[in-house]
Motif scaffolding. Sequence first.
Motif, PDB file in Angstrom:
ATOM      1  N   LEU A 669       0.816  -1.215   0.000  1.00  0.00           N
ATOM      2  CA  LEU A 669       0.000   0.000   0.000  1.00  0.00           C
ATOM      3  C   LEU A 669       0.851   1.268   0.000  1.00  0.00           C
ATOM      4  O   LEU A 669       0.309   2.368  -0.138  1.00  0.00           O
ATOM      5  N   ALA A 670       2.154   1.127   0.162  1.00  0.00           N
ATOM      6  CA  ALA A 670       2.999   2.312   0.337  1.00  0.00           C
ATOM      7  C   ALA A 670       3.018   3.198  -0.898  1.00  0.00           C
ATOM      8  O   ALA A 670       3.212   4.408  -0.795  1.00  0.00           O
ATOM      9  N   SER A 671       2.822   2.620  -2.066  1.00  0.00           N
ATOM     10  CA  SER A 671       2.927   3.398  -3.302  1.00  0.00           C
ATOM     11  C   SER A 671       1.577   3.800  -3.873  1.00  0.00           C
ATOM     12  O   SER A 671       1.521   4.345  -4.976  1.00  0.00           O
ATOM     13  N   LEU A 672       0.499   3.543  -3.151  1.00  0.00           N
ATOM     14  CA  LEU A 672      -0.825   3.856  -3.695  1.00  0.00           C
ATOM     15  C   LEU A 672      -1.081   5.360  -3.682  1.00  0.00           C
ATOM     16  O   LEU A 672      -0.680   6.062  -2.756  1.00  0.00           O
ATOM     17  N   ASP A 673      -1.775   5.804  -4.696  1.00  0.00           N
ATOM     18  CA  ASP A 673      -2.216   7.188  -4.771  1.00  0.00           C
ATOM     19  C   ASP A 673      -3.604   7.267  -4.153  1.00  0.00           C
ATOM     20  O   ASP A 673      -4.538   6.650  -4.661  1.00  0.00           O
ATOM     21  N   PRO A 674      -3.785   8.022  -3.078  1.00  0.00           N
ATOM     22  CA  PRO A 674      -5.107   8.049  -2.434  1.00  0.00           C
ATOM     23  C   PRO A 674      -6.195   8.624  -3.325  1.00  0.00           C
ATOM     24  O   PRO A 674      -7.375   8.344  -3.115  1.00  0.00           O
ATOM     25  N   LYS A 675      -5.816   9.415  -4.331  1.00  0.00           N
ATOM     26  CA  LYS A 675      -6.812   9.970  -5.240  1.00  0.00           C
ATOM     27  C   LYS A 675      -7.199   8.996  -6.353  1.00  0.00           C
ATOM     28  O   LYS A 675      -8.208   9.198  -7.025  1.00  0.00           O
ATOM     29  N   ASP A 676      -6.370   7.987  -6.575  1.00  0.00           N
ATOM     30  CA  ASP A 676      -6.582   7.128  -7.726  1.00  0.00           C
ATOM     31  C   ASP A 676      -6.189   5.703  -7.366  1.00  0.00           C
ATOM     32  O   ASP A 676      -5.230   5.154  -7.893  1.00  0.00           O
ATOM     33  N   GLN A 677      -6.951   5.115  -6.452  1.00  0.00           N
ATOM     34  CA  GLN A 677      -6.635   3.772  -6.008  1.00  0.00           C
ATOM     35  C   GLN A 677      -7.163   2.741  -7.007  1.00  0.00           C
ATOM     36  O   GLN A 677      -8.131   2.991  -7.721  1.00  0.00           O
ATOM     37  N   PRO A 678      -6.558   1.563  -7.040  1.00  0.00           N
ATOM     38  CA  PRO A 678      -6.988   0.540  -8.008  1.00  0.00           C
ATOM     39  C   PRO A 678      -8.360  -0.026  -7.661  1.00  0.00           C
ATOM     40  O   PRO A 678      -8.794   0.007  -6.505  1.00  0.00           O
ATOM     41  N   LEU A 679      -9.011  -0.536  -8.690  1.00  0.00           N
ATOM     42  CA  LEU A 679     -10.329  -1.141  -8.517  1.00  0.00           C
ATOM     43  C   LEU A 679     -10.208  -2.403  -7.683  1.00  0.00           C
ATOM     44  O   LEU A 679      -9.310  -3.226  -7.899  1.00  0.00           O
ATOM     45  N   LEU A 680     -11.116  -2.553  -6.730  1.00  0.00           N
ATOM     46  CA  LEU A 680     -11.104  -3.727  -5.868  1.00  0.00           C
ATOM     47  C   LEU A 680     -11.931  -4.851  -6.476  1.00  0.00           C
ATOM     48  O   LEU A 680     -12.891  -4.611  -7.214  1.00  0.00           O
ATOM     49  N   ASP A 681     -11.549  -6.058  -6.145  1.00  0.00           N
ATOM     50  CA  ASP A 681     -12.387  -7.193  -6.474  1.00  0.00           C
ATOM     51  C   ASP A 681     -13.688  -7.077  -5.675  1.00  0.00           C
ATOM     52  O   ASP A 681     -13.667  -6.654  -4.517  1.00  0.00           O
ATOM     53  N   PRO A 682     -14.833  -7.406  -6.270  1.00  0.00           N
ATOM     54  CA  PRO A 682     -16.094  -7.263  -5.521  1.00  0.00           C
ATOM     55  C   PRO A 682     -16.088  -7.991  -4.185  1.00  0.00           C
ATOM     56  O   PRO A 682     -16.670  -7.509  -3.206  1.00  0.00           O
ATOM     57  N   LEU A 683     -15.425  -9.138  -4.130  1.00  0.00           N
ATOM     58  CA  LEU A 683     -15.386  -9.873  -2.873  1.00  0.00           C
ATOM     59  C   LEU A 683     -14.603  -9.101  -1.815  1.00  0.00           C
ATOM     60  O   LEU A 683     -14.959  -9.124  -0.632  1.00  0.00           O
ATOM     61  N   ASP A 684     -13.566  -8.403  -2.220  1.00  0.00           N
ATOM     62  CA  ASP A 684     -12.826  -7.569  -1.270  1.00  0.00           C
ATOM     63  C   ASP A 684     -13.652  -6.356  -0.839  1.00  0.00           C
ATOM     64  O   ASP A 684     -13.554  -5.905   0.311  1.00  0.00           O
ATOM     65  N   SER A 685     -14.451  -5.827  -1.747  1.00  0.00           N
ATOM     66  CA  SER A 685     -15.357  -4.737  -1.364  1.00  0.00           C
ATOM     67  C   SER A 685     -16.366  -5.210  -0.335  1.00  0.00           C
ATOM     68  O   SER A 685     -16.727  -4.480   0.594  1.00  0.00           O
ATOM     69  N   VAL A 686     -16.835  -6.447  -0.486  1.00  0.00           N
ATOM     70  CA  VAL A 686     -17.759  -7.014   0.502  1.00  0.00           C
ATOM     71  C   VAL A 686     -17.083  -7.100   1.862  1.00  0.00           C
ATOM     72  O   VAL A 686     -17.699  -6.834   2.905  1.00  0.00           O
ATOM     73  N   ILE A 687     -15.804  -7.439   1.875  1.00  0.00           N
ATOM     74  CA  ILE A 687     -15.079  -7.517   3.146  1.00  0.00           C
ATOM     75  C   ILE A 687     -15.031  -6.149   3.814  1.00  0.00           C
ATOM     76  O   ILE A 687     -15.276  -6.026   5.028  1.00  0.00           O
ATOM     77  N   LEU A 688     -14.746  -5.106   3.053  1.00  0.00           N
ATOM     78  CA  LEU A 688     -14.698  -3.761   3.634  1.00  0.00           C
ATOM     79  C   LEU A 688     -16.060  -3.357   4.185  1.00  0.00           C
ATOM     80  O   LEU A 688     -16.160  -2.820   5.298  1.00  0.00           O
ATOM     81  N   LEU A 689     -17.124  -3.621   3.437  1.00  0.00           N
ATOM     82  CA  LEU A 689     -18.464  -3.253   3.905  1.00  0.00           C
ATOM     83  C   LEU A 689     -18.861  -4.084   5.114  1.00  0.00           C
ATOM     84  O   LEU A 689     -19.560  -3.595   6.008  1.00  0.00           O
ATOM     85  N   SER A 690     -18.433  -5.327   5.151  1.00  0.00           N
ATOM     86  CA  SER A 690     -18.752  -6.168   6.303  1.00  0.00           C
ATOM     87  C   SER A 690     -18.041  -5.674   7.547  1.00  0.00           C
ATOM     88  O   SER A 690     -18.605  -5.695   8.645  1.00  0.00           O
TER      89      SER A 690
END
Length: 1264
Positions: A669-690
């Motif tokens: 995560l050290a090199s991620l741009d907070p304005k332009d983060q990569p698209l998440l897999d839907p299953l990972d998005s479910v984890i964040l929402l959970s």
Amino acid sequence: MSNQDYYGNQQGGGYSQPPGYDAYNNPPHQGQGQSYDQYNQGYNSQQQYNAPPPQHPQDQQYNAPPPQHPHDQQYGGYSQQQYGGPLPGDYNQGYDQNRGHSPYPPAQQSYGAPPPQGYGDQGYQQQYNQHGDHGVPGAPGGPAEGERGLGSTLVGSAGGAFLGSKLGGGTLGTVGGMVAGAIAANMLGDKKDKKKKDKKHKHSSHHSGSHHGSSYAGSAAGLGGLYAASSHGKKHKKKHRSRGIDGSTCTVVRSVQLLTSKSFMTRHVLRASPSIHSVFLSRLSATADLRCRVSIKTFWHVPRQHSEPTTKKVTFNRMGDALVRFLRHTLPEELASVLEDTLQNLENGHFLHIFQLPEVQVLLGHQENSATKNVTLDDFPVWSDFVFHRLSLLLSKRNEEQGTPIQESAAYRQHLFFIVAVAALYAFVQSTITGPPLPFNSANTIFPAALSSDSTALAKAREELINSLAADGVAAYKLTPNIELLCLAETILFSPPIQKNIPASTWTRMRVDFIHQRLLSEVAPSLQQSIEDELKSLEHQLLSSGLVDKSPDVHVHFLLERGAIYTHHGLDKKAKEDLNRATAERKFVFTLTGMMGKRTKFQQKDTSQLLVLARSADTKDTAPKENEQDNVKPQNLDLNDDTLLEKISFTEDTANPGTPQDSSLPPALASLDPKDQPLLDPLDSVILLSFASSITNTNPADGLTREETLPYATRVLEGGSSNWQVYTQALLVRSRIEGYKSRTLERGLLQLQALVDQVIADTSPATPGPTTGETATTDDADAPTATSFLPKAKEGENAPVQDRLRYVFALASPSRWELEAELAARWVSVGGLRSALEIYERLEMWAEAALCWAATEKEGKAKQIVRRQLFHATNGNDDTADLEEEKWEGSERSPPPADAPRLYCILGDIDQDMSMYEKAWEVSGNRYARAQRSLGRHYFSQRAFDQAAEAYRLSLKVNALSHPSWFALGCAYLELQEFKNAVEAFSRCVQIDDEDAEAWSNLAAALLHLRPKTKPVDEHGELIEDDKPITSHPRQDALKAFKRAANLKHDNPRIWSNVLAVAASTNPPAWQDVINAQRRLCEIRGASEGEKCIDAEILDLLVKHAVQEVQEQGGFDATRPGLPRLVNEFVEKHVKPLITASPRLWMTLGMLYMHTGRPASALEAHEKAWRAVVSQPRWEDSGEESWNAVVEMTVELVDAYESLGPRERTEGLAAGSGEVVARDWKFKARSAVRSVMGKGKEVWENSAGWERLRERLEELKGRE
């Protein structure tokens, strides 16, 4: 240190209320729960405490004031009961406090919408009954405004084509003339219609504005007062008035925008002017309704939000559900080929094709064969019994002859009917949660023709099916649509051959049971236990099948579904464990961190902003381009605040990739741009929402706060996932969080409204009528349908059913009536009681409607609503009763409604009538646990502890997993001094929730009163040496329990006082625990209480024990590990800085210094102890006791001078130089004696103390 400190309450009592269970269901002060008497070590049953009894979260009184912060409510305090309306901002945690109908907690558990304030009994708010006005332009009942007549278009086009042809334009001229003529005809019609409309508007502007209303309280009525009405034409301003529930009016000035296709896409239709925002905030009161009734008919032409307005081809993929993959993995090879078409229909969402198979037609009674020809529906009380009997006959033949075709085998029939059950479950979820509308009529497809064609019989059959779903005295939502689909799935899965031979049936049965659980107003213990058993069996099947190794995501799906179930049941700790496991298996990396940026439009200086950095496994560093994402998403409303930015503007330097230098960030995560983060897999998005949904904030020390939770939803919305259902859930989670902040309250409410309208549009039938099967009890052609300001999505603007169903079980998305009930609760939280009432009444949620009336101090109206459901009219004729004046005091309805137990309890809450609770227990068949909890709470408040204990025992027979009931039962046992039973009750508490500090503390208090078990003796009374000790001493167990409580509530001084006292009283004393407890008390209380927080007696024992060890070791070595070094460090760092005027503490320090080779410090401590005694005012004439204390301390000081004065210094710069501690020690000793004798001569001359000082002075003179 007083006994009250150990009991944890100023009035004693020996225990505390569970967090969240006082009279108003508020958590107690965290300093509760101590029950140990340091010196007497006994339980004082005479000490009274005035705290109300523990209360279950589901049993709140309707008249409770708004919940307070856990630290703002003192334990045991009473407040005046009132029914005042809710205040804005006073939100409890979660809109479903009892978690009985939604997977998003309060308490326990999760971010729900703000619940109704000012009353309790948060039962299920999930009922749905379509209602609205027909004929609203653009609505399902009438043509949209702006549509031109077909005739004028045809005439204009024909005329234009003729002129074009005559002018010699050829084919091109003909076509051009046709188009121009059609446009001209429409423009002429538009002008004519506009004149009529303007004339009509001038006439209506003189009236109160009622012509601009909409009957749909949840959509049109709710939004009419917040946003401007729009019309085709120039921009202008209008004034509208709204009358609140108290008769007050508000005038709102609105700016109406010109709605062109281009301009409207740049700003959503719900954008409000700043004046609207100010009016909205000014109307937040308990009685004022926020609705201003204005026309919203121009909203009907709003397209759904998507990045490209052009049509987009939607790929038709398979569902990809983990259950289907598990089924394919366990499917025998000989069946895989013959069932392939059926499985493809299941994955593609073609459920009708499955229901139309010949074997299924026989099962459903549309066709007959030799086995079922004599089975008729009239022979069974419920339709599900009819289907189960036919299924048993079809599956009864199991022994096939050799050479039997595979399609005629028992295995084929079992798997086929199992697929039917899965299809029925999917269809039910599609029609109630996800959408789009079913392409078939559920009633005609599932029920026999004779039943589906008779509207009366159909309504009765559905009512019977819904009533059959009641469990443990808890009723299912009475207007559940298409209930036959869920019952069909449940009936098939109940078949023993299918359960035994199809491993995937366990997963499906678990899903069906959880959907069934969510239909109930409260958690049914029997269903909860069934789901727990199915989860254990399913996990074993998955791990042993080998599918996890081939497809790890299947196990991740299971973990997420189990986490959603645990969240619904309030088991947040278990839910987080599953989410952590899912994160690890997915190799998903995310973190909540802070970066510099701006949050407001006028912010000049960058501040740290919370955000979630997340990356799925094997993804790029940058977000995908626009054409790489699926643009089909639900409506995401803009914030449109005059202060807050739409999203955080991060500082340019920190926004560049690779710039963040935080060493704590994971490398991925050290090199991620907070304005332009990569698209998440839907299953990972479910984890964040959970994670966001499982967080509970009832305790400030428990997990993340709401501010820390919002970034999870924001990450999903801003490039997190393009899946329709995942994106919808992210909008819902964000709207719940934003409901607590004034700046975002408006958008949170409207986003929830938009989601409600979306679900209504996606789950409503395309052609309402008597055969649509969309209403549970109404099949009339004139039945009202719910309207919405959003249109149904066109083809290309909507997601297919397989995409919606793929993650719905892991998300545990709410049904449409749950969403509408949540919207009503949100209206209550902002003072829109009228809007909430209209929604509740339309959904036939009579309990919630009654509670809303009770919150406005209209108890009579609340009772009237409840009694109407339970009793007939006073004169016995319901048809002629005046609904406004009738008291409904006639005979009881027979049979009573399915939710009668809950309604009787509400009556009991309103009238404080215990007979209503007893009636609720009776009509439920002794299965409604809440009735007994309410009785137990009443008896507890009356100090009838034996009756309270009996009531709680009865409730626990029904719901043995109720933590609050076990806690209350343990408290009752403590009052009755039945300590063994109290130990059992509190042990069950900590088994259910091992992080309940109060339960651990009270468990320890009960253990202190148990006698230790001794070794058995023979007939002569002698011990039997061979037997081992049966158990450890109860005091040792009590110490462990107190230590556990202290670890959970690390800042609670009373629990640490208990740990200190019990640790010092064990045999041998636990000196390490004594040091830790006293150190913690000094840290907590030292700043405010000083030396009073130190237990002088226990410290003296500790120092003496350390001195003994020093003597055994042959001297003190500060570098040697052990108790002496710990004691020395503890005294120097924590005790000595706090001592001011305690002679005993200075003497204890002197003893420690003297035996550890520090004579100068020891002598200094003795001098300070003597000064502390003689500095007391008027000690010389305060009595003999004071005189003797001064004499004793003076003699001790003289002895110290004699012993320590001549010694060589061992500390400081003079150490080793040969210098003595005090060269003039004799002079100092004589001076001390003479000063005391001089002050006491007048009163105490010739007394025993005087003679003792005189003798000591003579001895000093003799040494000269």
